[in-house]
Design an enzyme around this catalytic site. Structure first.
Site, mmCIF file in Angstrom:
data_model
loop_
_atom_site.group_PDB
_atom_site.id
_atom_site.type_symbol
_atom_site.label_atom_id
_atom_site.label_comp_id
_atom_site.label_asym_id
_atom_site.label_seq_id
_atom_site.Cartn_x
_atom_site.Cartn_y
_atom_site.Cartn_z
ATOM 1 N N SER A 138 0.858 -1.194 0.000
ATOM 2 C CA SER A 138 0.000 0.000 0.000
ATOM 3 C C SER A 138 0.885 1.232 0.000
ATOM 4 O O SER A 138 2.036 1.183 0.450
ATOM 5 C CB SER A 138 -0.863 0.014 1.268
ATOM 6 N N TYR A 151 -1.470 -0.453 10.499
ATOM 7 C CA TYR A 151 -1.792 -0.800 9.108
ATOM 8 C C TYR A 151 -0.619 -0.456 8.185
ATOM 9 O O TYR A 151 -0.106 -1.312 7.457
ATOM 10 C CB TYR A 151 -3.067 -0.093 8.633
HETATM 11 P P1 NDP Z 1 -11.767 -5.659 0.629
HETATM 12 O O1 NDP Z 1 -12.188 -5.483 2.031
HETATM 13 O O2 NDP Z 1 -12.727 -5.344 -0.452
HETATM 14 O O3 NDP Z 1 -11.238 -7.156 0.401
HETATM 15 C C1 NDP Z 1 -10.401 -7.772 1.341
HETATM 16 C C2 NDP Z 1 -10.361 -9.256 1.081
HETATM 17 O O4 NDP Z 1 -9.458 -9.849 2.043
HETATM 18 C C3 NDP Z 1 -11.705 -9.928 1.250
HETATM 19 O O5 NDP Z 1 -11.914 -10.827 0.193
HETATM 20 C C4 NDP Z 1 -11.580 -10.672 2.568
HETATM 21 O O6 NDP Z 1 -12.308 -11.878 2.482
HETATM 22 C C5 NDP Z 1 -10.083 -10.976 2.603
HETATM 23 N N1 NDP Z 1 -9.603 -11.228 3.956
HETATM 24 C C6 NDP Z 1 -9.563 -10.368 5.005
HETATM 25 N N2 NDP Z 1 -9.107 -10.999 6.101
HETATM 26 C C7 NDP Z 1 -8.848 -12.287 5.734
HETATM 27 C C8 NDP Z 1 -8.376 -13.427 6.414
HETATM 28 N N3 NDP Z 1 -8.057 -13.395 7.714
HETATM 29 N N4 NDP Z 1 -8.235 -14.584 5.732
HETATM 30 C C9 NDP Z 1 -8.551 -14.629 4.426
HETATM 31 N N5 NDP Z 1 -9.014 -13.602 3.720
HETATM 32 C C10 NDP Z 1 -9.167 -12.436 4.378
HETATM 33 O O7 NDP Z 1 -10.443 -4.765 0.469
HETATM 34 P P2 NDP Z 1 -9.468 -4.516 -0.783
HETATM 35 O O8 NDP Z 1 -9.816 -5.340 -1.932
HETATM 36 O O9 NDP Z 1 -9.368 -3.054 -0.944
HETATM 37 O O10 NDP Z 1 -8.095 -4.993 -0.135
HETATM 38 C C11 NDP Z 1 -7.302 -6.027 -0.670
HETATM 39 C C12 NDP Z 1 -5.857 -5.768 -0.278
HETATM 40 O O11 NDP Z 1 -5.429 -4.535 -0.835
HETATM 41 C C13 NDP Z 1 -5.607 -5.651 1.226
HETATM 42 O O12 NDP Z 1 -4.394 -6.272 1.524
HETATM 43 C C14 NDP Z 1 -5.519 -4.145 1.450
HETATM 44 O O13 NDP Z 1 -4.745 -3.827 2.567
HETATM 45 C C15 NDP Z 1 -4.849 -3.716 0.172
HETATM 46 N N6 NDP Z 1 -5.019 -2.319 -0.230
HETATM 47 C C16 NDP Z 1 -6.254 -1.732 -0.344
HETATM 48 C C17 NDP Z 1 -6.344 -0.412 -0.771
HETATM 49 C C18 NDP Z 1 -7.657 0.301 -0.880
HETATM 50 O O14 NDP Z 1 -7.669 1.559 -0.826
HETATM 51 N N7 NDP Z 1 -8.771 -0.376 -1.080
HETATM 52 C C19 NDP Z 1 -5.157 0.362 -1.161
HETATM 53 C C20 NDP Z 1 -3.921 -0.349 -0.961
HETATM 54 C C21 NDP Z 1 -3.873 -1.633 -0.548
HETATM 55 P P3 NDP Z 1 -13.117 -12.568 3.676
HETATM 56 O O15 NDP Z 1 -13.639 -11.471 4.554
HETATM 57 O O16 NDP Z 1 -14.184 -13.351 2.985
HETATM 58 O O17 NDP Z 1 -12.119 -13.433 4.331
HETATM 59 C C1 8X3 Z 2 -5.062 1.625 1.579
HETATM 60 C C2 8X3 Z 2 -4.695 2.976 1.062
HETATM 61 O O1 8X3 Z 2 -4.377 5.416 1.705
HETATM 62 O O2 8X3 Z 2 -6.064 4.170 2.924
HETATM 63 O O3 8X3 Z 2 -3.954 0.837 1.749
HETATM 64 O O4 8X3 Z 2 -3.726 3.781 3.330
HETATM 65 S S1 8X3 Z 2 -4.712 4.124 2.308
#
Ligand code: NDP
Ligand code: 8X3
Length: 251
Positions: A138, A151
């Site tokens: 991220s 985070y």
């Molecule tokens: P979402 O919340 O839409 O998706 C997160 C996914 O992670 C879900 O499918 C959830 O599935 C899964 N997950 C969470 N905890 C667990 C666990 N313990 N075991 C297995 N699966 C898990 O978020 P995003 O798609 O945005 O996030 C995906 C990744 O991208 C993350 O690592 C996040 O930190 C990163 N990210 C997101 C950004 C954003 O602004 N959206 C920017 C930068 C990075 P379930 O609950 O079914 O297990």
């Molecule tokens: C998620 C992006 O800007 O909320 O990783 O940290 S930010």
């Protein structure tokens, strides 16, 4: 032979969009997440390609090991691992948040990612040339901001772990990329705010965040680069997001 991708956290957001992107290209998919109903729905939706779903909490090292050891024969050879499962919690200042939330982020974003990587390294190394590990970091792993505390620190781990893996995997042909998105509209903020839909809507309202599909497309691009190219780190922001000034405490 058709290539196989293993993706964690496909039940929403980036993971979901990435599954769709690889399916469009005809890959075999191993799709994981905790919400079984969503996994089953996604599998039904992707009926044109072979799909193996696993209800899996990445924090559980034994469950991860077991899931990998019991992969059906046709899914055993992995070309690409997308370590996507992750979350942010408690967007308040560090001094105000619950220790439990910090532990959950460490257990998911660090321990979970390490669990899956360790379990799949033998298969990825056996694939060798062209195999790819794509870790979801991220911008928070690079740039500090208030409320990011554990985070952001967990994503800094993802960045350094990715770089360090590159060193150890030199000579195996396996590539490693830390993909570091900025603001993207998924269920991320809903989770981070404990289910506050209004807070999530407000954050993305009136601007143009990245979409899950934008990131799915980039992940597919990284996985299908020519075998001799490694993107070490890819940081992606929406055009309408940038840094801000340093904060100063004044009398
Ligand atoms: P979402 O919340 O839409 O998706 C997160 C996914 O992670 C879900 O499918 C959830 O599935 C899964 N997950 C969470 N905890 C667990 C666990 N313990 N075991 C297995 N699966 C898990 O978020 P995003 O798609 O945005 O996030 C995906 C990744 O991208 C993350 O690592 C996040 O930190 C990163 N990210 C997101 C950004 C954003 O602004 N959206 C920017 C930068 C990075 P379930 O609950 O079914 O297990
Ligand atoms: C998620 C992006 O800007 O909320 O990783 O940290 S930010």
């Amino acid at each position: 032979m058709t290539d196989t991708v293993f993706i964690t956290g496909v039940t929403s957001g980036f993971g979901y969009a990435t599954a769709l992107r690889f399916a469009k290209a005809g890959w075999k998919l191993i799709l994981t997440g905790r919400r079984t109903e969503r996994l089953e729905k996604l599998k039904a939706q992707l009926s044109s390609v072979p799909v193996h779903i696993i209800t899996l909490d990445v924090r559980d090292a034994n469950a991860v090991k077991q899931a990998v050891a019991t992969l059906p024969e046709e899914f055993k050879s992995i070309k690409t691992l997308v370590n996507n499962a992750g979350l942010a919690l408690a967007p308040d200042l560090a001094q105000k948040v619950a220790l439990e939330d910090w532990h959950t982020m460490i257990d998911t974003n660090i321990t979970g990612l390490v669990n899956v990587t360790h379990a799949l390294l033998p298969s990825l190394i056996a694939t060798g040339k062209g195999a790819t590990i794509i870790n979801l970091g991220s911008i928070a792993g690079q740039w500090p901001y208030p409320g990011s505390h554990v985070y952001g620190a967990s994503k800094a781990f993802v960045k350094q772990f990715s770089y360090n893996l590159r060193c150890d995997l030199l000579g195996t042909g396996v590539r490693v990329t830390d993909i570091a998105p900025g603001m993207a509209e998924t269920e991320f903020t809903l989770v981070r705010t404990g289910g506050n839909q209004k807070a999530s809507d407000d954050l993305y309202q009136g601007t143009t965040p990245l979409s899950a599909e934008d990131i799915g497309e980039q992940i597919y691009h990284i996985a299908t680069l020519p075998d001799h190219i490694n993107y070490n780190r890819v940081e992606i922001m929406p055009v309408r997001q940038a840094w801000s000034a340093f904060a100063v405490d004044r009398d």
